[in-house]
Write an enzyme that holds these catalytic residues in place. Structure first.
Site, PDB file in Angstrom:
ATOM      1  N   SER A 169       0.844  -1.186   0.000  1.00  0.00           N
ATOM      2  CA  SER A 169       0.000   0.000   0.000  1.00  0.00           C
ATOM      3  C   SER A 169       0.893   1.255   0.000  1.00  0.00           C
ATOM      4  O   SER A 169       1.864   1.295  -0.745  1.00  0.00           O
ATOM      5  CB  SER A 169      -0.940  -0.052   1.208  1.00  0.00           C
ATOM      6  OG  SER A 169      -2.022   0.815   1.022  1.00  0.00           O
ATOM      7  N   ASP A 184      -8.369  -5.595  -6.079  1.00  0.00           N
ATOM      8  CA  ASP A 184      -7.999  -4.534  -5.162  1.00  0.00           C
ATOM      9  C   ASP A 184      -8.281  -3.201  -5.835  1.00  0.00           C
ATOM     10  O   ASP A 184      -7.699  -2.893  -6.874  1.00  0.00           O
ATOM     11  CB  ASP A 184      -6.503  -4.654  -4.858  1.00  0.00           C
ATOM     12  CG  ASP A 184      -6.000  -3.480  -4.041  1.00  0.00           C
ATOM     13  OD1 ASP A 184      -6.834  -2.698  -3.544  1.00  0.00           O
ATOM     14  OD2 ASP A 184      -4.769  -3.361  -3.906  1.00  0.00           O
ATOM     15  N   HIS A 233      -6.193  -6.433  -1.738  1.00  0.00           N
ATOM     16  CA  HIS A 233      -5.105  -5.530  -1.363  1.00  0.00           C
ATOM     17  C   HIS A 233      -4.010  -6.272  -0.581  1.00  0.00           C
ATOM     18  O   HIS A 233      -4.275  -6.861   0.455  1.00  0.00           O
ATOM     19  CB  HIS A 233      -5.722  -4.434  -0.493  1.00  0.00           C
ATOM     20  CG  HIS A 233      -4.914  -3.187  -0.398  1.00  0.00           C
ATOM     21  ND1 HIS A 233      -4.466  -2.490  -1.498  1.00  0.00           N
ATOM     22  CD2 HIS A 233      -4.491  -2.481   0.673  1.00  0.00           C
ATOM     23  CE1 HIS A 233      -3.812  -1.404  -1.094  1.00  0.00           C
ATOM     24  NE2 HIS A 233      -3.809  -1.378   0.217  1.00  0.00           N
TER      25      HIS A 233
HETATM   26  C1  LIG Z   1      -0.852  -3.790  -9.592  1.00  0.00           C
HETATM   27  O1  LIG Z   1       0.078  -4.222 -10.490  1.00  0.00           O
HETATM   28  C2  LIG Z   1      -0.090  -3.596 -11.681  1.00  0.00           C
HETATM   29  C3  LIG Z   1       0.929  -4.176 -12.575  1.00  0.00           C
HETATM   30  O2  LIG Z   1       2.087  -4.423 -11.915  1.00  0.00           O
HETATM   31  C4  LIG Z   1       0.067  -2.095 -11.519  1.00  0.00           C
HETATM   32  O3  LIG Z   1      -0.217  -1.437 -12.724  1.00  0.00           O
HETATM   33  C5  LIG Z   1      -0.880  -1.591 -10.541  1.00  0.00           C
HETATM   34  O4  LIG Z   1      -0.628  -0.275 -10.319  1.00  0.00           O
HETATM   35  C6  LIG Z   1      -0.662  -2.346  -9.328  1.00  0.00           C
HETATM   36  N1  LIG Z   1      -1.610  -1.846  -8.395  1.00  0.00           N
HETATM   37  C7  LIG Z   1      -1.201  -1.450  -7.259  1.00  0.00           C
HETATM   38  C8  LIG Z   1      -2.235  -0.952  -6.347  1.00  0.00           C
HETATM   39  O5  LIG Z   1      -0.047  -1.488  -6.970  1.00  0.00           O
END
Ligand SMILES: *[C@@H]1O[C@H](CO)[C@@H](O)[C@H](O)[C@H]1NC(C)=O
Ligand SMILES: *[C@@H]1O[C@H](CO)[C@@H](O)[C@H](O)[C@H]1NC(C)=O
Ligand SMILES: *[C@@H]1O[C@H](CO)[C@@H](O)[C@H](O)[C@H]1NC(C)=O
Ligand SMILES: *[C@@H]1O[C@H](CO)[C@@H](O)[C@H](O)[C@H]1NC(C)=O
Ligand SMILES: *[C@@H]1O[C@H](CO)[C@@H](O)[C@H](O)[C@H]1NC(C)=O
Ligand SMILES: *[C@@H]1O[C@H](CO)[C@@H](O)[C@H](O)[C@H]1NC(C)=O
Ligand SMILES: *[C@@H]1O[C@H](CO)[C@@H](O)[C@H](O)[C@H]1NC(C)=O
Ligand SMILES: *[C@@H]1O[C@H](CO)[C@@H](O)[C@H](O)[C@H]1NC(C)=O
Length: 483
Positions: free
Chosen positions: A166, A430, A451
């Site tokens: 987070s 998430d 999450h």
């Molecule tokens: C989840 O992973 C994707 C790809 O790595 C990324 O674009 C996205 O921002 C990530 N989400 C978070 C909340 O980190």
């Protein structure tokens, strides 16, 4: 791994979970936090209050924890970054990073974020003192910690890897970005690296996630929420609403802020459940872990409970019962008076006031009802923006916030963050994945998880893609630190 011991069942909220929840008030986890105080073997480290003003010589003590059980001389150093809540020493012997440490002979360190928990740089949380609560100061804390501790502990030539979930996930990525000479790699779980004021997509993912249970579930939620919105202009309905939702104080709506706060609190029941659906956090929130999307949607679809509005109240009641709460605090004026208390011993010092400040000065991330593609209504962006002014004064207005959020993205790169050896695991269910990095070689996108799910201990019930993701994270980590 199933956590059954009594000690573990009363642990505090870890930063990953707690942090993200506090983005919308974290009612239940705050309750847990207030009831239980876990003491680990804490250590202290002297930090500067202001890293960017040499003339300011004020210092304070930052808390950290060590687990060196698996450390092999010359092995990697894993640094878990604390977030917007008290650092939870449960991380010191739990979570996937500890399993990785065992296999890779790593030293594990957890450092608490300035202004949270016992890492208290100033005498209180007055608005002027909070000027030192910034992500760039927190990163400079990490840099100084790294530079001093490594000499003291003979870890100078080891490869340091930052971990976080987070907000601390973003810090892990940004630590690698800004201090590549100090940290070799980063695992940034569910990291919302792109800052945005109007985070209307959050509730769209909530809708999507409820829809994955059934098409009717989000529609029934919308029906219930709409009914409530229609009732609110009529003062004759207040005593019934007070009863239906077991409100602590008789409902009184004097402004848009009052109604928005009530509607947001009730929507929060669903936001919490979606964000943490089956995330393996049994060891810190054994009560909440059984309340899943399936459970709340089953209630929403149960017509023998009355109209959808009544079922919505039933979901709220279930959460109150689960956490053994007598009533629901949904009064904006009570919220304000709590949040305006700047004492370290006030309830809002659990991280709520501090995180509100960071939201109003660096990140925004407001989960407004601006999008039409989701079931809730009544807590628009304007309500969230007004909160900044109500909490910190007229200087903290939307123009200032817009500049600040833009600066944050300019400083760190947002979605387009550069730098190598940064992993971004995150879950499709998430709501925060929207602001993360889900495409390209750095992304590990985990279909169907919530999450920070990759950070928690393994469980029998884990979906195969979560197992695979953990394995992929491990293999990549191994290839980096064994180079
Ligand atoms: C989840 O992973 C994707 C790809 O790595 C990324 O674009 C996205 O921002 C990530 N989400 C978070 C909340 O980190
Ligand atoms: C410091 O660590 C290195 C391995 O990284 C080891 O070879 C050396 O003996 C250690 N020195 C002391 C004083 O422990
Ligand atoms: C480190 O973690 C392991 C694995 O959970 C645990 O057995 C050990 O007691 C921990 N060591 C310390 C010093 O906390
Ligand atoms: C959660 O569900 C499991 C399995 O259904 C059950 O054994 C456990 O008692 C439940 N926990 C709580 C706190 O209700
Ligand atoms: C619906 O609610 C009624 C009354 O609480 C309950 O007896 C019944 O088991 C519920 N049905 C389902 C499918 O959960
Ligand atoms: C702030 O909170 C503390 C601790 O709960 C309390 O003692 C104090 O009276 C509160 N101050 C105000 C101004 O309400
Ligand atoms: C917030 O974003 C949504 C969707 O992107 C948009 O429809 C809405 O107009 C925006 N609201 C404001 C106040 O900018
Ligand atoms: C939820 O999202 C789906 C599409 O993903 C859409 O068809 C539906 O209308 C949305 N629900 C609401 C209440 O807007």
């Amino acid at each position: 791994m199933r956590m059954t011991s009594l000690v573990l069942s009363i642990l505090l909220i870890i930063s990953c979970e707690w942090g993200a929840l506090s983005f919308h008030k974290s009612r239940y986890l705050r309750i847990l936090r207030q009831k239980h105080h876990f003491q680990g073997t804490e250590q202290w480290f002297v930090q500067r209050l202001d890293h960017f003003n040499a003339a300011d010589q004020r210092v304070w003590k930052q808390r950290f924890y060590i687990n060196d059980t698996f450390y092999q001389p010359g092995g990697p150093v894993f640094l878990m970054i604390g977030g917007e809540g008290t650092a939870n020493p449960a991380w010191m012997d739990h979570g996937s990073w500890i399993n990785f440490a065992e296999k890779l002979g790593a030293m594990c360190l957890l450092i608490e974020h300035r202004f949270y928990g016992k890492s208290q740089p100033t005498t209180d949380l007055s608005t002027s003192n909070l000027q030192y609560l910034r992500s760039d100061q927190a990163l400079a804390d990490l840099a100084h910690f790294r530079a001093v501790v490594d000499v003291k502990m003979n870890l100078t030539h080891n490869k340091w890897v930052a971990f976080g979930g987070s907000y601390p996930g973003s810090l892990a990525a940004w630590f690698r970005l800004k201090y590549p000479h100090l940290v070799y790699a980063a695992v940034a779980s569910s990291a919302p690296v792109q800052t945005v004021i109007n985070f209307s997509e959050y509730l769209e993912v909530v809708n999507y996630s409820l829809e994955s249970y059934s098409t009717s579930c989000p529609l029934l939620v919308k029906d219930a929420s709409d009914t409530l919105v229609e009732l609110l202009p009529n003062t004759n309905t207040y005593s019934q609403i007070t009863l239906d939702f077991q409100l602590c104080e008789p409902l009184e709506i004097k402004s848009k802020m009052d109604s928005a706060y009530l509607l947001e609190t009730l929507a929060g029941n669903f936001m919490d459940v979606v964000q943490y659906n089956k995330d393996n956090r049994v060891f810190e929130d054994p009560k909440g872990t059984n309340i899943t999307v399936e459970v709340v949607c089953t209630i929403m679809e149960n017509s023998s409970l009355g109209i959808p509005y009544k079922r919505y109240a039933k979901v709220s009641q279930l959460l109150l019962d689960t956490y053994e709460e007598k009533c629901l605090d949904a009064s904006y004026s009570k919220f304000l008076s709590d949040m305006l208390n700047t004492s370290w011993s006030a309830p809002a010092a659990d991280g709520s006031r501090q995180w509100a400040y960071q939201s109003c000065t660096e990140f925004g991330y407001y989960q407004s009802t601006e999008s039409l593609r989701q079931p809730f209504s009544g807590f628009p962006l304007s309500y969230k923006l007004q909160q900044c002014i109500d909490l910190f004064g007229p200087l903290f207005n939307p123009v200032v916030l817009a500049d600040a959020v833009q600066h944050t993205n300019e400083n760190y790169g947002g979605h387009n963050i550069k730098g190598n050896r940064i992993m971004f695991p995150n879950g499709s269910n998430d709501p925060w994945h929207i602001l993360g990095v889900t495409k390209g070689h750095k992304a590990i996108y985990i279909q169907g998880t919530a999450h920070c799910a990759d950070m928690y201990p393994e469980q029998q019930s884990d979906v195969p893609q979560l197992r695979e993701a953990r394995e992929e994270i491990f293999q990549r980590l191994k290839s980096w630190v064994k180079q």
